[in-house]
Motif scaffolding. Structure first.
Motif, PDB file in Angstrom:
ATOM      1  N   VAL A  32      -4.833  -0.298  -5.501  1.00  0.00           N
ATOM      2  CA  VAL A  32      -3.540  -0.655  -6.109  1.00  0.00           C
ATOM      3  C   VAL A  32      -3.606  -2.099  -6.607  1.00  0.00           C
ATOM      4  CG1 VAL A  32      -1.072  -0.939  -5.694  1.00  0.00           C
ATOM      5  CG2 VAL A  32      -2.321   0.923  -4.541  1.00  0.00           C
ATOM      6  N   TYR A  33      -4.104  -2.984  -5.781  1.00  0.00           N
ATOM      7  CA  TYR A  33      -4.200  -4.398  -6.189  1.00  0.00           C
ATOM      8  C   TYR A  33      -5.296  -4.598  -7.243  1.00  0.00           C
ATOM      9  CZ  TYR A  33      -1.273  -5.199  -2.023  1.00  0.00           C
ATOM     10  OH  TYR A  33      -0.263  -5.179  -1.091  1.00  0.00           O
ATOM     11  N   GLU A  34      -6.382  -3.838  -7.110  1.00  0.00           N
ATOM     12  CA  GLU A  34      -7.477  -3.960  -8.096  1.00  0.00           C
ATOM     13  C   GLU A  34      -7.007  -3.590  -9.502  1.00  0.00           C
ATOM     14  OE1 GLU A  34     -11.448  -2.950  -5.404  1.00  0.00           O
ATOM     15  OE2 GLU A  34     -10.231  -1.315  -6.165  1.00  0.00           O
ATOM     16  N   ARG A  35      -6.168  -2.568  -9.568  1.00  0.00           N
ATOM     17  CA  ARG A  35      -5.687  -2.105 -10.884  1.00  0.00           C
ATOM     18  C   ARG A  35      -5.028  -3.209 -11.681  1.00  0.00           C
ATOM     19  NH1 ARG A  35      -1.662   2.696 -10.599  1.00  0.00           N
ATOM     20  NH2 ARG A  35      -2.562   3.548 -12.473  1.00  0.00           N
ATOM     21  N   TYR A  36      -4.407  -4.138 -10.945  1.00  0.00           N
ATOM     22  CA  TYR A  36      -3.691  -5.225 -11.628  1.00  0.00           C
ATOM     23  C   TYR A  36      -4.502  -6.526 -11.628  1.00  0.00           C
ATOM     24  CZ  TYR A  36      -0.002  -1.812 -11.199  1.00  0.00           C
ATOM     25  OH  TYR A  36       0.722  -0.657 -11.294  1.00  0.00           O
ATOM     26  N   GLY A  37      -5.761  -6.452 -11.258  1.00  0.00           N
ATOM     27  CA  GLY A  37      -6.619  -7.644 -11.293  1.00  0.00           C
ATOM     28  C   GLY A  37      -6.254  -8.682 -10.246  1.00  0.00           C
ATOM     29  N   LEU A  38      -5.754  -8.202  -9.103  1.00  0.00           N
ATOM     30  CA  LEU A  38      -5.285  -9.149  -8.083  1.00  0.00           C
ATOM     31  C   LEU A  38      -6.289  -9.371  -6.954  1.00  0.00           C
ATOM     32  CD1 LEU A  38      -1.520  -8.055  -7.789  1.00  0.00           C
ATOM     33  CD2 LEU A  38      -2.571  -9.689  -9.365  1.00  0.00           C
ATOM     34  N   SER A  69       7.023  -3.776  -8.658  1.00  0.00           N
ATOM     35  CA  SER A  69       6.847  -2.860  -9.789  1.00  0.00           C
ATOM     36  C   SER A  69       5.571  -3.227 -10.543  1.00  0.00           C
ATOM     37  CB  SER A  69       8.026  -3.006 -10.745  1.00  0.00           C
ATOM     38  OG  SER A  69       7.957  -4.289 -11.357  1.00  0.00           O
ATOM     39  N   GLU A  70       5.214  -2.335 -11.469  1.00  0.00           N
ATOM     40  CA  GLU A  70       4.081  -2.601 -12.359  1.00  0.00           C
ATOM     41  C   GLU A  70       4.267  -3.924 -13.112  1.00  0.00           C
ATOM     42  OE1 GLU A  70       2.309   0.275 -15.693  1.00  0.00           O
ATOM     43  OE2 GLU A  70       1.659   0.306 -13.611  1.00  0.00           O
ATOM     44  N   GLU A  71       5.490  -4.170 -13.583  1.00  0.00           N
ATOM     45  CA  GLU A  71       5.763  -5.404 -14.349  1.00  0.00           C
ATOM     46  C   GLU A  71       5.544  -6.633 -13.466  1.00  0.00           C
ATOM     47  OE1 GLU A  71       8.146  -2.811 -14.264  1.00  0.00           O
ATOM     48  OE2 GLU A  71       7.116  -2.058 -16.044  1.00  0.00           O
ATOM     49  N   MET A  72       6.002  -6.544 -12.218  1.00  0.00           N
ATOM     50  CA  MET A  72       5.835  -7.694 -11.308  1.00  0.00           C
ATOM     51  C   MET A  72       4.351  -7.937 -11.034  1.00  0.00           C
ATOM     52  SD  MET A  72       7.651  -9.990  -9.771  1.00  0.00           S
ATOM     53  CE  MET A  72       9.197  -9.769  -8.882  1.00  0.00           C
ATOM     54  N   MET A  73       3.611  -6.867 -10.800  1.00  0.00           N
ATOM     55  CA  MET A  73       2.164  -7.008 -10.530  1.00  0.00           C
ATOM     56  C   MET A  73       1.463  -7.625 -11.763  1.00  0.00           C
ATOM     57  SD  MET A  73       1.423  -5.632  -7.506  1.00  0.00           S
ATOM     58  CE  MET A  73       1.525  -4.194  -6.457  1.00  0.00           C
ATOM     59  N   MET A  74       1.882  -7.169 -12.956  1.00  0.00           N
ATOM     60  CA  MET A  74       1.244  -7.702 -14.162  1.00  0.00           C
ATOM     61  C   MET A  74       1.590  -9.173 -14.365  1.00  0.00           C
ATOM     62  SD  MET A  74       1.416  -4.225 -16.386  1.00  0.00           S
ATOM     63  CE  MET A  74       1.786  -4.964 -17.904  1.00  0.00           C
ATOM     64  N   MET A  75       2.821  -9.530 -14.014  1.00  0.00           N
ATOM     65  CA  MET A  75       3.219 -10.942 -14.096  1.00  0.00           C
ATOM     66  C   MET A  75       2.372 -11.787 -13.128  1.00  0.00           C
ATOM     67  SD  MET A  75       4.954 -13.554 -12.651  1.00  0.00           S
ATOM     68  CE  MET A  75       6.001 -12.937 -11.337  1.00  0.00           C
ATOM     69  N   CYS A  76       2.129 -11.235 -11.931  1.00  0.00           N
ATOM     70  CA  CYS A  76       1.293 -11.953 -10.944  1.00  0.00           C
ATOM     71  C   CYS A  76      -0.104 -12.193 -11.521  1.00  0.00           C
ATOM     72  CB  CYS A  76       1.185 -11.152  -9.647  1.00  0.00           C
ATOM     73  SG  CYS A  76       2.724 -11.121  -8.715  1.00  0.00           S
ATOM     74  N   HIS A  77      -0.640 -11.176 -12.161  1.00  0.00           N
ATOM     75  CA  HIS A  77      -1.969 -11.319 -12.752  1.00  0.00           C
ATOM     76  C   HIS A  77      -1.974 -12.387 -13.843  1.00  0.00           C
ATOM     77  CE1 HIS A  77      -5.198 -10.362 -15.671  1.00  0.00           C
ATOM     78  NE2 HIS A  77      -5.874 -10.427 -14.552  1.00  0.00           N
ATOM     79  N   GLU A  78      -0.919 -12.401 -14.622  1.00  0.00           N
ATOM     80  CA  GLU A  78      -0.829 -13.390 -15.708  1.00  0.00           C
ATOM     81  C   GLU A  78      -0.802 -14.813 -15.125  1.00  0.00           C
ATOM     82  OE1 GLU A  78       2.329 -12.420 -18.430  1.00  0.00           O
ATOM     83  OE2 GLU A  78       2.270 -14.446 -19.266  1.00  0.00           O
ATOM     84  N   LEU A  79      -0.003 -15.001 -14.078  1.00  0.00           N
ATOM     85  CA  LEU A  79       0.066 -16.328 -13.438  1.00  0.00           C
ATOM     86  C   LEU A  79      -1.306 -16.741 -12.906  1.00  0.00           C
ATOM     87  CD1 LEU A  79       3.340 -16.344 -11.253  1.00  0.00           C
ATOM     88  CD2 LEU A  79       2.837 -17.852 -13.184  1.00  0.00           C
ATOM     89  N   GLY A  85     -15.788  -7.506  -0.044  1.00  0.00           N
ATOM     90  CA  GLY A  85     -16.945  -8.400   0.080  1.00  0.00           C
ATOM     91  C   GLY A  85     -17.486  -8.789  -1.285  1.00  0.00           C
ATOM     92  N   GLN A  86     -17.613  -7.798  -2.171  1.00  0.00           N
ATOM     93  CA  GLN A  86     -18.157  -8.088  -3.504  1.00  0.00           C
ATOM     94  C   GLN A  86     -17.255  -9.046  -4.280  1.00  0.00           C
ATOM     95  OE1 GLN A  86     -18.763  -4.205  -5.186  1.00  0.00           O
ATOM     96  NE2 GLN A  86     -20.474  -3.845  -3.767  1.00  0.00           N
ATOM     97  N   ALA A  87     -15.947  -8.880  -4.115  1.00  0.00           N
ATOM     98  CA  ALA A  87     -15.000  -9.736  -4.851  1.00  0.00           C
ATOM     99  C   ALA A  87     -14.892 -11.119  -4.204  1.00  0.00           C
ATOM    100  CB  ALA A  87     -13.626  -9.074  -4.881  1.00  0.00           C
ATOM    101  N   GLN A  88     -15.516 -11.304  -3.043  1.00  0.00           N
ATOM    102  CA  GLN A  88     -15.409 -12.538  -2.257  1.00  0.00           C
ATOM    103  C   GLN A  88     -13.965 -12.905  -1.967  1.00  0.00           C
ATOM    104  OE1 GLN A  88     -17.839 -15.215  -4.638  1.00  0.00           O
ATOM    105  NE2 GLN A  88     -19.508 -14.863  -3.200  1.00  0.00           N
ATOM    106  N   CYS A  89     -13.205 -11.857  -1.722  1.00  0.00           N
ATOM    107  CA  CYS A  89     -11.802 -12.030  -1.376  1.00  0.00           C
ATOM    108  C   CYS A  89     -11.741 -12.216   0.143  1.00  0.00           C
ATOM    109  CB  CYS A  89     -11.117 -10.776  -1.902  1.00  0.00           C
ATOM    110  SG  CYS A  89      -9.740 -10.154  -1.023  1.00  0.00           S
ATOM    111  N   SER A  90     -10.752 -12.971   0.622  1.00  0.00           N
ATOM    112  CA  SER A  90     -10.682 -13.277   2.056  1.00  0.00           C
ATOM    113  C   SER A  90      -9.663 -12.389   2.755  1.00  0.00           C
ATOM    114  CB  SER A  90     -10.277 -14.737   2.263  1.00  0.00           C
ATOM    115  OG  SER A  90     -11.237 -15.582   1.694  1.00  0.00           O
TER     116      SER A  90
END
Ligand code: GUN
Ligand code: ZN
Length: 397
Positions: free
Chosen positions: A218-224, A172-182, A246-251
């Motif tokens: 979807v993941y970008e919206r939550y800063g993941l 859910s949105e809440e779970m994604m936001m919690m992930c971002h907070e962590l 590539g720009q985010a240097q995400c693997s």
């Protein structure tokens, strides 16, 4: 720690008092880095169920509920880690269980048995048909459980925490936001999830998140999507997604055996390389059918062959070792035999196989021998595995 590498005679001249372990003609190979593997799917390998979404409901989620039993979870954690070490894997990035006691068992087994581990609870909180209630957590409980393991990792050089929202459809949105907070509160943690694995999955994600132009958003919206993020699969990305990854240097973690088993598609490696994206390889047990990352290299080769790219053996070995280490920000610790790195390696004794010995004798270069070994050797030839110089596995004689 690696203090030197090179010819035996040169090294012995520098440290004549060295203790010698002689493996004769066997090869020493840097420890392999499995960038994506599911602990609660240990006994869910080779399960029927068709492609991704049906397979998850039919075979995988029911298997993951078994970890509610602490005794089962403990026993499985130890077998799982031992199994990885027996394949020459010295570092593993693991999707954990939904049950806190099972994840504690996983971290304890890793500490006891000596593997380098990056792991976290697999998070799901959106009820849907076919998802057992027992696997759903609340964001609040998930956060409290994660905080405990993050605190434990602080004092353990080989243990790291990975925030693990299962995939866009499970949170859910809440779970994604919690992930971002962590992730924000604990910058030393990682974030791992799945992306662009299966065409029906992508359609379902875009139907659900209809404001997003693609899966990555979807993941970008939550800063993941950060340089601490490892996204598994990415078989069907748009060019725009590759640009932003590539720009985010995400693997990205490519899982060859899994992609073939689930019929998910052919990983576009050269498009990823063009975008400068760091790539790890993963077994993705239980969608993969081999615990050996070495065997996955043979599948990786064939997947690129089908797309007109013939990888050389050095590139393949790099993907499973130093390439994976870079993708997981561990290149200063592990991945090759550079001086100062941790002594993480395994001993590949091809002489145990009469056929391999004869086959290698007929190669006229080291490169040709490596190519043969990549396709013909397996975990059956792993004689010993070392992490930080400690022998953590040896083949029972
Ligand atoms: N997508 C969401 N969950 C899973 C999983 O457990 N395995 C794979 N291969 N893909 C997933
Ligand atoms: Zn997976």
């Amino acid at each position: 720690m690696i203090i030197d590498y090179g010819k035996r005679s040169d090294i012995l001249a520098k440290v004549p008092e060295a203790w010698i372990e002689d493996y004769d003609d066997a090869w020493l190979i840097p420890g392999m880095i499995d960038g994506h593997v599911h602990y609660p799917q240990y006994y869910a390998t080779a399960a029927q169920g068709g492609q991704l979404l049906d397979w998850l409901v039919q075979s995988i989620l029911p298997a993951e509920t078994a970890f509610a039993d602490p005794a089962f979870a403990n026993d499985t954690a130890k077998r799982f880690i031992k199994h990885l070490l027996s394949c020459g894997t010295t570092t593993a990035m693991v999707f954990g269980s939904q049950f806190a006691h099972a994840n504690e068992a996983l971290f304890n087994a890793a500490r006891e048995l000596g593997i380098r581990l990056i792991a976290g609870a697999t998070l799901m909180d959106t009820p849907a048909d076919g998802i057992p209630d027992a696997l759903l957590q609340t964001p609040k409980q998930a956060q409290a459980d994660a905080e405990k393991l993050i605190a434990i990792c602080r004092d353990e050089p080989l243990l790291h925490y990975a925030i693990t929202p299962r995939y866009a459809l499970s949170c859910s949105e809440e779970m994604m936001m919690m992930c971002h907070e962590l992730l924000h509160n604990h910058p030393e943690t990682y974030l791992q999830t799945h992306i662009n694995e299966n065409r029906n999955e992508i359609r379902a994600v875009l139907a659900h998140f209809n404001q997003c132009k693609d899966y990555l958003e979807v993941y970008e919206r939550y800063g993941l999507v950060t340089d601490r993020t490892v996204l598994a699969h990415n078989i069907h990305p748009s060019d725009g997604e590759l640009d932003r990854i590539g720009q985010a240097q995400c693997s990205i973690c490519h899982c060859p055996s899994s992609n073939l088993f689930l019929g998910s598609g052919l990983f576009p490696l050269s498009r990823h390389i063009k975008h400068g994206i760091n790539i790890a390889l993963g077994t993705d047990i239980g969608a993969g059918v081999s615990f050996s990352l070495w065997s996955n290299l043979s599948d990786a080769y064939k997947i690129q062959q089908l797309q007109g790219l013939s990888l050389n053996p050095e590139h393949l070995l790099y993907l499973a070792t130093l390439g994976g280490a870079k993708a997981l920000h561990l290149e200063n610790e592990t991945g090759n035999f550079s001086t100062g790195k941790s002594a993480d390696f395994f001993v590949l004794d091809y002489t145990r196989s009469d056929y391999l010995s004869e086959r290698l004798r007929r190669c006229n270069s080291l490169e040709a021998q490596l190519f043969c070994l990549l396709h013909l050797a397996s975990e059956r030839q792993v004689e010993s595995t070392y992490v930080r110089g400690r022998r953590v596995f040896f083949y029972p004689s």
